[in-house]
Design an enzyme around this catalytic site. Sequence first.
Site, PDB file in Angstrom:
ATOM      1  N   ASN A 114     -10.982 -20.585   1.300  1.00 33.96           N
ATOM      2  CA  ASN A 114     -10.133 -20.806   0.125  1.00 33.96           C
ATOM      3  C   ASN A 114     -11.010 -21.421  -0.952  1.00 33.96           C
ATOM      4  OD1 ASN A 114      -7.995 -20.022   1.701  1.00 33.96           O
ATOM      5  ND2 ASN A 114      -6.946 -22.005   1.671  1.00 33.96           N
ATOM      6  N   ARG A 122      -0.863 -12.659   3.669  1.00 33.11           N
ATOM      7  CA  ARG A 122      -1.141 -13.860   4.461  1.00 33.11           C
ATOM      8  C   ARG A 122      -0.001 -14.853   4.257  1.00 33.11           C
ATOM      9  NH1 ARG A 122      -4.333 -18.951   2.986  1.00 33.11           N
ATOM     10  NH2 ARG A 122      -4.415 -20.020   4.980  1.00 33.11           N
ATOM     11  N   TRP A 130      -3.923 -16.284  -4.475  1.00 31.77           N
ATOM     12  CA  TRP A 130      -2.910 -17.322  -4.385  1.00 31.77           C
ATOM     13  C   TRP A 130      -2.210 -17.403  -5.733  1.00 31.77           C
ATOM     14  CZ3 TRP A 130      -0.867 -19.967  -0.410  1.00 31.77           C
ATOM     15  CH2 TRP A 130       0.078 -20.947  -0.763  1.00 31.77           C
ATOM     16  N   ASN A 133      -5.068 -24.140   7.965  1.00 31.26           N
ATOM     17  CA  ASN A 133      -5.430 -24.004   6.559  1.00 31.26           C
ATOM     18  C   ASN A 133      -6.025 -25.325   6.056  1.00 31.26           C
ATOM     19  OD1 ASN A 133      -5.140 -22.498   3.877  1.00 31.26           O
ATOM     20  ND2 ASN A 133      -4.168 -24.460   3.415  1.00 31.26           N
ATOM     21  N   GLN A 149       5.938 -24.013   1.270  1.00 32.40           N
ATOM     22  CA  GLN A 149       5.921 -23.765  -0.166  1.00 32.40           C
ATOM     23  C   GLN A 149       6.918 -22.696  -0.618  1.00 32.40           C
ATOM     24  OE1 GLN A 149       1.326 -23.658  -0.151  1.00 32.40           O
ATOM     25  NE2 GLN A 149       1.830 -24.507  -2.152  1.00 32.40           N
ATOM     26  N   GLU A 193       4.320 -26.559  -5.296  1.00 31.04           N
ATOM     27  CA  GLU A 193       2.889 -26.869  -5.339  1.00 31.04           C
ATOM     28  C   GLU A 193       2.636 -28.324  -4.899  1.00 31.04           C
ATOM     29  OE1 GLU A 193       0.199 -25.301  -5.295  1.00 31.04           O
ATOM     30  OE2 GLU A 193      -1.244 -26.802  -5.936  1.00 31.04           O
ATOM     31  N   TRP A 194       3.102 -28.641  -3.685  1.00 27.79           N
ATOM     32  CA  TRP A 194       2.820 -29.917  -3.030  1.00 27.79           C
ATOM     33  C   TRP A 194       3.097 -31.115  -3.952  1.00 27.79           C
ATOM     34  CZ3 TRP A 194       2.966 -28.454   1.748  1.00 27.79           C
ATOM     35  CH2 TRP A 194       2.415 -27.246   2.128  1.00 27.79           C
ATOM     36  N   HIS A 225      -0.179 -24.621   8.184  1.00 27.11           N
ATOM     37  CA  HIS A 225      -0.451 -24.892   6.767  1.00 27.11           C
ATOM     38  C   HIS A 225       0.294 -26.182   6.403  1.00 27.11           C
ATOM     39  CE1 HIS A 225      -1.699 -22.791   2.803  1.00 27.11           C
ATOM     40  NE2 HIS A 225      -1.340 -24.020   2.472  1.00 27.11           N
TER      41      HIS A 225
HETATM   42  C1  GBH Z   1      -4.770 -24.663  -1.740  1.00 29.75           C
HETATM   43  O1  GBH Z   1      -5.489 -25.860  -1.713  1.00 29.75           O
HETATM   44  C2  GBH Z   1      -3.644 -24.708  -0.731  1.00 29.75           C
HETATM   45  O2  GBH Z   1      -4.008 -24.060   0.471  1.00 29.75           O
HETATM   46  C3  GBH Z   1      -2.362 -24.138  -1.247  1.00 29.75           C
HETATM   47  O3  GBH Z   1      -1.321 -24.478  -0.384  1.00 29.75           O
HETATM   48  C4  GBH Z   1      -2.147 -24.601  -2.667  1.00 29.75           C
HETATM   49  O4  GBH Z   1      -0.904 -24.236  -3.165  1.00 29.75           O
HETATM   50  C5  GBH Z   1      -3.261 -24.035  -3.519  1.00 29.75           C
HETATM   51  O5  GBH Z   1      -4.482 -24.461  -3.043  1.00 29.75           O
HETATM   52  C6  GBH Z   1      -3.208 -24.420  -4.989  1.00 29.75           C
HETATM   53  O6  GBH Z   1      -3.448 -25.773  -5.161  1.00 29.75           O
HETATM   54  O7  GBH Z   1      -6.274 -34.554  -4.684  1.00 29.75           O
HETATM   55  O8  GBH Z   1      -8.145 -34.403  -6.186  1.00 29.75           O
HETATM   56  O9  GBH Z   1      -8.066 -32.959  -4.307  1.00 29.75           O
HETATM   57  C7  GBH Z   1      -6.598 -25.916  -2.581  1.00 29.75           C
HETATM   58  C8  GBH Z   1      -7.213 -27.272  -2.550  1.00 29.75           C
HETATM   59  C9  GBH Z   1      -6.196 -29.411  -2.646  1.00 29.75           C
HETATM   60  C10 GBH Z   1      -7.112 -28.431  -4.578  1.00 29.75           C
HETATM   61  C11 GBH Z   1      -5.449 -30.425  -3.491  1.00 29.75           C
HETATM   62  C12 GBH Z   1      -6.401 -29.460  -5.420  1.00 29.75           C
HETATM   63  C13 GBH Z   1      -5.465 -31.654  -5.520  1.00 29.75           C
HETATM   64  C14 GBH Z   1      -6.405 -32.497  -6.320  1.00 29.75           C
HETATM   65  N1  GBH Z   1      -6.436 -28.195  -3.366  1.00 29.75           N
HETATM   66  N2  GBH Z   1      -6.194 -30.670  -4.704  1.00 29.75           N
HETATM   67  S1  GBH Z   1      -7.265 -33.677  -5.296  1.00 29.75           S
END
Ligand code: GBH
Length: 461
Positions: free
Chosen positions: A298, A76, A414, A168, A19, A421-422, A122
């Site tokens: 988390n 972290r 965070w 993670n 990221q 953001e993925w 991660h």
């Molecule tokens: C964290 O995940 C991650 O560890 C971090 O890398 C990320 O940047 C951060 O949160 C903020 O998002 O597909 O319906 O589940 C938290 C869990 C997983 C919540 C992906 C949101 C997307 C919607 N996240 N999820 S869904």
Amino acid sequence: MAAQLPSDFVWGYATASYQIEGSASTGGRGPSIWDTFCKIPGKIRDGSSGDVSTDSYRLWKEDVALLKSYGVNAYRFSLSWSRIIPLGGRDDPVNEEGIAFYKGLIQELLDNGITPYVTLYHWDLPQGLHDRYGGWLNKTEIVQDYVNYAKVCFTAFGDLVQNWITHNEPWCISCLGYQKGVFAPGHKSNTEPWIVAHNLILAHAYAVKLYRDSFKASQGGQIGITLDCHWLMPYDDSPENTEAVQRGLAFKLGRFAGPIYEGAYPSRVKEKIGDRLPEFTADEIAVVKGSSDFFGLNTYTSQIVQDGGDDETSGYVKIGHTRADGTQLGTQAHVAWLQSYPPGFRKLLNYLWETYKKPIYITENGFAAKNENILPLEVVLHDKDRVEYFEGYANAMLEAVHEDGVSVKGYFGWSLLDNFEWADGYETRFGVTYVDYATQKRYPKDSARALQKWFTEHIAA
Ligand code: GBH
């Protein structure tokens, strides 16, 4: 006087290699499954990738200076497996340039009085292992290769690092990567997520065993895993929805926390999944049970739960933020899945402490304020919704510690920076620091100052 957290309370910010680092094909780094995934059209909302991101592979000294200016005592971050072993495997060469990079970062943190909390994995699996044998799907290979990678890291960094996190959010890795297909490697299957989850647990457990057997005595550190969980509340007090909460917790949390802290998959998971759920041998479960020194958590939000639906990843429950009377739980974030609800955080901390009886580190908690990708900088820097979120969650944590007696050892917001953001690409911003991606200039938001003030006031001298 304000209630005090102990003087050794740990606080800081969290990030992850893919990221923030960028420099995806320099410094000897091999490709990871996220490099590949980002190239698939339609997978990343804005068509972007982590190729440059916040450029932290080059700007790491600036990042440490920023952390220092925010008054933290810990940071972290995660290691990129394919930067350390470009092809990933136990017989593949180690990239000394990658080792040197992380050594420099760790030393710089220590020189500034900032304690490193290091995540081994991660989400950026070396593409080489995925290609060679299916990555997380291949139990015998991936467990050995992960343990070897962990050994390389403990050997290289363990004299300076006393806090290790294996994975993670294994729920995201297995459910979003292999069931929903929205994260790398983008598979959609009903069997693979359970195999991957099982292999993640084993890889974690054998890496912990290695640390405890061969490194802990001389290096003196601790090691554990980070799981993600929301607090769940029933939509109403009907028996179905009351049961739905228990099933939701079992599918989100218990599927990992059960084996790791209690020595077995939850019965609710076993009943629903049947033959698709792999079994541990007696030798394996002996290694898995008790394989985390702490509870790494988390958490971002709470959910209101109803029985039903076909989403296996959440345990066949319907999730939302709207109460039966039509009101919303809290302030809406930029992303649909996140609303602020501090009382749920306090409840979750109590639940985890009562259920698993391990000291808790909150390894991530944070909020994406609306439209920070399009609003003018002078507006974005006054991130009132994020300030309120952090103050609400920090106060809820303090109540859990002070009034409820929950053992919380540390807290990481965070994130240090806006970053990749993925699947949302750069459209969603979680940072306490605004990043102008055209110039890579960093601008502190009000929330960075607010958290600094909060922890200065609440950690005992
Ligand atoms: C964290 O995940 C991650 O560890 C971090 O890398 C990320 O940047 C951060 O949160 C903020 O998002 O597909 O319906 O589940 C938290 C869990 C997983 C919540 C992906 C949101 C997307 C919607 N996240 N999820 S869904």
